[in-house]
Design an enzyme around this catalytic site. Sequence first.
Site, PDB file in Angstrom:
ATOM      1  N   ASP A   1     -11.815   9.818  24.597  1.00 15.62           N
ATOM      2  CA  ASP A   1     -11.250  11.064  25.114  1.00 15.62           C
ATOM      3  C   ASP A   1     -12.414  11.933  25.603  1.00 15.62           C
ATOM      4  O   ASP A   1     -13.593  11.633  25.396  1.00 15.62           O
ATOM      5  CB  ASP A   1     -10.392  11.763  24.049  1.00 15.62           C
ATOM      6  CG  ASP A   1      -9.396  12.749  24.670  1.00 15.62           C
ATOM      7  OD1 ASP A   1      -9.479  13.000  25.888  1.00 15.62           O
ATOM      8  OD2 ASP A   1      -8.544  13.283  23.934  1.00 15.62           O
TER       9      ASP A   1
HETATM   10  C1  BGC Z   1      -7.052  15.186  26.245  1.00 17.21           C
HETATM   11  C2  BGC Z   1      -6.450  13.870  26.653  1.00 17.21           C
HETATM   12  C3  BGC Z   1      -6.444  13.734  28.143  1.00 17.21           C
HETATM   13  C4  BGC Z   1      -7.859  13.913  28.669  1.00 17.21           C
HETATM   14  C5  BGC Z   1      -7.981  13.779  30.162  1.00 17.21           C
HETATM   15  C6  BGC Z   1      -8.372  15.427  26.926  1.00 17.21           C
HETATM   16  O1  BGC Z   1      -8.792  16.717  26.705  1.00 17.21           O
HETATM   17  O2  BGC Z   1      -7.203  15.217  24.848  1.00 17.21           O
HETATM   18  O3  BGC Z   1      -5.173  13.745  26.123  1.00 17.21           O
HETATM   19  O4  BGC Z   1      -5.916  12.507  28.513  1.00 17.21           O
HETATM   20  O5  BGC Z   1      -8.318  15.200  28.303  1.00 17.21           O
HETATM   21  O6  BGC Z   1      -7.441  14.843  30.822  1.00 17.21           O
END
Ligand code: BGC
Length: 759
Positions: free
Chosen positions: A305
């Site tokens: 993530d």
């Molecule tokens: C979130 C994810 C997301 C990613 C990309 C992160 O901050 O926790 O769920 O897919 O950003 O946008």
Amino acid sequence: MSIGLSIFSCSGEKPEIYKDPAAPIAARVDDLLSRMTIEEKVGQMNQFVGIEHIKSNSQSMTADELKNNTANAFYPGFTEKDIARWTEEGLVGSFLHVLTLQEANYLQGLAMKSRLQIPIIFGIDAIHGNAMAPDNTVYPTSINLACSFDTVMAYKIARQTAREMRAMNMQWTFNPNVEVARDPRWGRVGETFGEDPYLVTLMGVESVKGYQGEFNSQEDVLACIKHFVAGSQPINGTNGSPSDISVRTLREVFFPPFKAGVKAGAGSLMTAHNELNGIPCHENKWLMTDVLRDEWGFKGFIVSDWMDIEHIHDLHATAENLKEAFYQSIMAGMDMHMHGVYWNELVTELVKEGRIPVSRIDQSVRRILDVKFRLGLFEHPYADEAQSMTIRLCDEHRQTSLEAARNGIVLLKNDDVLPLDASKYKRVMVTGINANDENILGDWSARQKEENVTTILEGLKQVSPETTFDFVDQGWDPRYMDPKQIELAASKAKQADLNIVVAGEYMMRFRWTDRTDGEDTDRSDIDLVGLQNELIKKVAASGKPTILVLVSGRPLGVSWAAENLPAIVEAWAPGMYAGQAIAEILYGEVNPSAKLAVTIPYSVGQTQMIYNHKPSQYFHPYVDNKPSTPLYPFGHGLSYTTYEYTDFKLAKEAITPTESINATVKVTNTGKRDGVEIVQLYIRDRFSSATRPVKELKDFARVALKAGETKEITFTITPEKLSFYDRDMKWTVEPGEFIVMVGPSSADEALQSKSFIVK
Ligand code: BGC
């Protein structure tokens, strides 16, 4: 195998099997891998944000903001030119946050200039439709969908989203979020399917199937089950804070939706921000390798993530530097890095130093290439601009969005005021921050064109043209409401026949720091923000019937309203047709059917409040008011008709541990309107070697019943549904008495029960 001429390289040396669409995917992957340098391999494992995204943020953000702000980003010290060059050099595997088809095709064009022409896979948070990008169908958010208990709808929405994504040259959604939400303070409840592992599992599986289809066509996208794991029970309610959870609870509550997602063939998985029992998930070998790969046989790839491998070093401090963090993450099982510039250099070094074996890198690259081949990216790297808008926002998709919204809005309370009688309530005052705002689109949506969003006020006017709606604007920001406008609403309320207050949270991402709900937007309270309660009280003081409509992602403890107002609707964020769907429900054109997929507690102090708690949870109840019951229980939701449950029977009195047992019940629509009843079945294991919840949802059915109609529903309770982790953590059915409960909600008083014995 027949190999066409085109797959011979110019020198005529080695046939380029990887370019042959007729060759088996494994052979194509092997061939391509054999041609790649270590730099190219490591590059496939890296993902960047799109160039337009970088351009728009690079002037305004500091390095610190990059670390902490998950909505925007850029790479300090690097420009979009560097990213473009790396793409042409074949050193980028994926992009995220690319929001237009033009940009996706442009970046793909750069990748097509690279030595091996390995296509980019574009990832995007298409959480409820591809709503982060403009001009796409915006469906209701996941919590809304979960409240419909409609797994067929979950599949349909995912399938349509996949088509809209491919029409924009995007092939990977970071969804479904299959976390089991257990804390209303957490801002991400709205992007989950709620608090019940069984419901979350079914919704998650159908979403995976819908996104991926056969996982081999130009209409399929890669699903990503996330976030692994247990960030939905954060220690203090804030996103990414530690989770300290027993292996028993992990296996009973948090793992099942992931395990089922793997079984359904999910092609990717995202690890969670949080540490789990002292080990950050991003470097957790037990999770990524022992459980996911070795125990469950996960074949897809794992993506990190946002900046979370970096956070192993700069937040969790379990790696002394970034290089060590990369090392730990990869060796624990990580396959792809979202997102950053130092990865290629440092990981290549780690390989050249012999610390990370090439074979470990090859494992990850194989998994990534496999997906790219399956999705046909080598044959179809671009999407056709001319076709795009024939698919996106097409009538069929719009209709689905509207239907889903109608099915997911929960009628929490109704003292005979709803459905509204337009001949009685001729003049209606409408007010509140969400009354005439695009916020009904919810988190994970960009602003969409006005003509594609029906606000609640617009919906009301459309559905009841004969009514005079008097709108008192309260702005969009619950934190800064103008007391003068509250007074104005209070005085107009007196002149109206009925008042509608549309309150709740603010979730739109384009005002990232002004939100009160959504990702990274956690609260230490679950009552309404700001002066909203004051507004409700002052409007209600008019003595005219006042109804409350809530727009939110998290459950809100609106206890004053629950005690004093005649009607409350929890609409969640129903998407682009929210206004129409809400108005249809208020005016009775649609009979509400949704049931809560999450408990609504009275107050934050009751956290953790879930229906499936352990038996001792309220042995000593709180001494202050409403000690051990929620404001509204899981499974609760009213209708404009009434249902009666009769003839509840179990087929046998006793079974063996390997047998199934059928439960039947007749449900009659005893009212005057047609409706859909969500019939719920819970079990309780009376005595067990390790404690089990007081109730566990094990089945449900959405039953359409015409006025006066009766249907008999049969549920089959299989050994799998009776099983649990016993004292020795063995998955088993223990002999003894099981209670089966059936009814319209999880509340004790709503359920009928019968028991049987496992011999
Ligand atoms: C979130 C994810 C997301 C990613 C990309 C992160 O901050 O926790 O769920 O897919 O950003 O946008």
